[in-house]
Design a protein around this motif. Sequence first.
Motif, mmCIF file in Angstrom:
data_model
loop_
_atom_site.group_PDB
_atom_site.id
_atom_site.type_symbol
_atom_site.label_atom_id
_atom_site.label_comp_id
_atom_site.label_asym_id
_atom_site.label_seq_id
_atom_site.Cartn_x
_atom_site.Cartn_y
_atom_site.Cartn_z
ATOM 1 N N LEU A 301 23.275 -33.116 5.363
ATOM 2 C CA LEU A 301 24.496 -32.459 4.887
ATOM 3 C C LEU A 301 25.742 -33.227 5.308
ATOM 4 C CD1 LEU A 301 23.276 -28.844 5.473
ATOM 5 C CD2 LEU A 301 24.056 -29.752 3.270
ATOM 6 N N VAL A 302 25.720 -33.845 6.479
ATOM 7 C CA VAL A 302 26.836 -34.711 6.854
ATOM 8 C C VAL A 302 26.935 -35.867 5.863
ATOM 9 C CG1 VAL A 302 27.681 -36.330 8.600
ATOM 10 C CG2 VAL A 302 26.842 -34.076 9.293
ATOM 11 N N ALA A 303 25.802 -36.435 5.498
ATOM 12 C CA ALA A 303 25.796 -37.517 4.512
ATOM 13 C C ALA A 303 26.321 -37.039 3.161
ATOM 14 C CB ALA A 303 24.386 -38.086 4.363
ATOM 15 N N ILE A 304 25.951 -35.830 2.764
ATOM 16 C CA ILE A 304 26.462 -35.271 1.512
ATOM 17 C C ILE A 304 27.980 -35.111 1.592
ATOM 18 C CG2 ILE A 304 26.527 -33.145 0.148
ATOM 19 C CD1 ILE A 304 23.507 -32.937 0.515
ATOM 20 N N GLY A 305 28.469 -34.644 2.743
ATOM 21 C CA GLY A 305 29.910 -34.514 2.906
ATOM 22 C C GLY A 305 30.641 -35.836 2.846
ATOM 23 N N ASN A 306 29.961 -36.900 3.202
ATOM 24 C CA ASN A 306 30.559 -38.238 3.170
ATOM 25 C C ASN A 306 30.409 -38.926 1.827
ATOM 26 O OD1 ASN A 306 31.462 -38.311 5.864
ATOM 27 N ND2 ASN A 306 29.436 -38.927 6.607
ATOM 28 N N SER A 307 29.680 -38.330 0.914
ATOM 29 C CA SER A 307 29.310 -39.019 -0.323
ATOM 30 C C SER A 307 30.456 -39.151 -1.322
ATOM 31 C CB SER A 307 28.149 -38.280 -0.998
ATOM 32 O OG SER A 307 28.595 -37.021 -1.507
ATOM 33 N N ALA A 308 31.460 -38.269 -1.243
ATOM 34 C CA ALA A 308 32.544 -38.222 -2.233
ATOM 35 C C ALA A 308 31.996 -37.969 -3.635
ATOM 36 C CB ALA A 308 33.372 -39.502 -2.202
ATOM 37 N N ASP A 309 30.838 -37.321 -3.704
ATOM 38 C CA ASP A 309 30.172 -37.062 -4.984
ATOM 39 C C ASP A 309 30.097 -35.552 -5.213
ATOM 40 O OD1 ASP A 309 28.535 -36.811 -7.178
ATOM 41 O OD2 ASP A 309 26.943 -38.108 -6.420
ATOM 42 N N PRO A 310 31.000 -34.994 -6.007
ATOM 43 C CA PRO A 310 31.003 -33.533 -6.230
ATOM 44 C C PRO A 310 29.711 -32.995 -6.827
ATOM 45 C CG PRO A 310 33.043 -34.533 -7.014
ATOM 46 C CD PRO A 310 32.094 -35.661 -6.714
ATOM 47 N N SER A 311 28.913 -33.858 -7.464
ATOM 48 C CA SER A 311 27.660 -33.380 -8.051
ATOM 49 C C SER A 311 26.661 -32.945 -6.983
ATOM 50 C CB SER A 311 27.039 -34.450 -8.941
ATOM 51 O OG SER A 311 26.526 -35.535 -8.157
ATOM 52 N N LEU A 312 26.915 -33.348 -5.715
ATOM 53 C CA LEU A 312 26.038 -32.943 -4.613
ATOM 54 C C LEU A 312 26.470 -31.614 -3.993
ATOM 55 C CD1 LEU A 312 25.486 -36.372 -2.808
ATOM 56 C CD2 LEU A 312 23.864 -35.123 -4.231
ATOM 57 N N ALA A 313 27.606 -31.095 -4.430
ATOM 58 C CA ALA A 313 28.099 -29.844 -3.846
ATOM 59 C C ALA A 313 27.124 -28.672 -4.010
ATOM 60 C CB ALA A 313 29.463 -29.498 -4.438
ATOM 61 N N PRO A 314 26.465 -28.500 -5.162
ATOM 62 C CA PRO A 314 25.517 -27.380 -5.263
ATOM 63 C C PRO A 314 24.402 -27.439 -4.229
ATOM 64 C CG PRO A 314 26.041 -28.236 -7.440
ATOM 65 C CD PRO A 314 26.640 -29.190 -6.455
ATOM 66 N N ALA A 315 23.939 -28.641 -3.890
ATOM 67 C CA ALA A 315 22.885 -28.768 -2.886
ATOM 68 C C ALA A 315 23.390 -28.290 -1.528
ATOM 69 C CB ALA A 315 22.406 -30.214 -2.810
ATOM 70 N N ALA A 316 24.649 -28.595 -1.213
ATOM 71 C CA ALA A 316 25.230 -28.128 0.043
ATOM 72 C C ALA A 316 25.483 -26.631 0.001
ATOM 73 C CB ALA A 316 26.520 -28.880 0.328
ATOM 74 N N GLU A 317 25.948 -26.140 -1.129
ATOM 75 C CA GLU A 317 26.237 -24.705 -1.251
ATOM 76 C C GLU A 317 24.986 -23.861 -1.020
ATOM 77 O OE1 GLU A 317 28.514 -21.681 -4.345
ATOM 78 O OE2 GLU A 317 27.640 -23.548 -5.107
ATOM 79 N N GLU A 318 23.874 -24.356 -1.497
ATOM 80 C CA GLU A 318 22.619 -23.624 -1.315
ATOM 81 C C GLU A 318 22.295 -23.426 0.163
ATOM 82 O OE1 GLU A 318 18.065 -24.334 -2.790
ATOM 83 O OE2 GLU A 318 19.695 -24.968 -4.132
ATOM 84 N N ARG A 319 22.701 -24.358 0.987
ATOM 85 C CA ARG A 319 22.387 -24.287 2.413
ATOM 86 C C ARG A 319 23.345 -23.371 3.190
ATOM 87 N NH1 ARG A 319 18.517 -25.614 0.798
ATOM 88 N NH2 ARG A 319 18.046 -23.649 1.802
ATOM 89 N N LEU A 320 24.363 -22.802 2.541
ATOM 90 C CA LEU A 320 25.224 -21.831 3.212
ATOM 91 C C LEU A 320 24.451 -20.580 3.603
ATOM 92 C CD1 LEU A 320 28.487 -22.013 1.060
ATOM 93 C CD2 LEU A 320 28.162 -22.874 3.387
ATOM 94 N N ALA A 321 23.327 -20.346 2.931
ATOM 95 C CA ALA A 321 22.494 -19.182 3.231
ATOM 96 C C ALA A 321 21.257 -19.568 4.033
ATOM 97 C CB ALA A 321 22.082 -18.493 1.934
ATOM 98 N N ASP A 322 21.237 -20.779 4.592
ATOM 99 C CA ASP A 322 20.067 -21.232 5.354
ATOM 100 C C ASP A 322 19.868 -20.352 6.587
ATOM 101 O OD1 ASP A 322 18.303 -23.912 5.338
ATOM 102 O OD2 ASP A 322 18.626 -23.264 7.414
#
Length: 372
Positions: A301-322
């Motif tokens: 998720l840190v890597a996703i935050g560093n990606s500057a790629d908004p298309s990865l946001a849904p993958a991160a959003e899903e983990r808000l309920a982890d």
Amino acid sequence: MPAAVAERARSLGFDVIRVTSPDAVVEAGLRLRAFVADGLHGEMSWMADTLDRRADPRVLWPAVRSVVMLGLNYGPSADPLANLGRPAVGNLSVYARNRDYHDVLKGRLKEIAGLLARETGAAVKVFVDTAPLMEKPLAAAAGLGWQGKHTNLVSRDFGSWLFLGAILTDAELAPDAPETDHCGSCRACLDACPTDAFPAPYRLDARRCISYLTIEHAGPIPAEFRAAMGNRIYGCDDCLAVCPWNKFAAVSREAKLAARPDLEAPRLADLAGLDDVAFRALFSGSPVKRIGRSRFLRNVLVAIGNSADPSLAPAAEERLADPDPLVRGAAVWALSRLDPGRLTAARRAAETDPDVRAEWDAAAAAGALFLS
């Protein structure tokens, strides 16, 4: 060293085998004590707990008279840093892209040690980075290489890419000559470190090291190091990969540890969706499995935050309920960087874990608007 033992070691894939004495690392033991006294070991409390044994192999085993050090070249066949320019994939350290090297080496070492015992009639003990033994200083004392300014072993033949194994024996074997330092004025490894983890040449502050942060560190990644991690999701090869001595390494790798295709450049979106069962299945037999799903997804998720790629946001959003707060907190940070609009007031209000709430507060301080 009995010729039959050296011959068998090479037939089992080891590239070098040499001998040193157990009293050859006294100065290294003193440096280790200073390292721990200064707190540079971070959360690795086991280093302090086993300090006396690490500083002297004779404390670990009083009967030891010789230390046989073996090295196996695991140098990559392609640029190990190539993935750093591909923010949608994760970068794993070279050694973690296939089987756990402990498993690869230990069986072979046991066979070599058994042969040594038969040839000499002596007792033997085998170690592969799983006991309080200072493998790198012992390897340098045996002449396998020298400890470079990045504190890792450097070989004139294999650069910075050697797995190490040790056989302790109560046989009196003639020691080989130690290797001398050939770093000279070079500081490529020091300058390559993304987090400035080297306060001085030959001195590492583990608390700033990405390998330590992604593997040994248990809690949230400190905020000051997150951006510097980039897409490094397990370990960091930067200081190893830039060593000029790598260019002199043997060309033939004999596919000793060829990377698994699915771990060469795994997609961050796929990794973020791993549940515990899928994580264990993907990393079965891999050193990555030892850190567990939660730490690994934190890194992803840190890597996703560093990606500057908004298309990865849904993958991160899903983990808000982890179910794990470590993962949820990392997801908040990732979304604060990619798409703060997904951080809703309702989700913030539902969070009860103090560490995760701190991530929400940090996101708010950074300008995130929590919409209902």
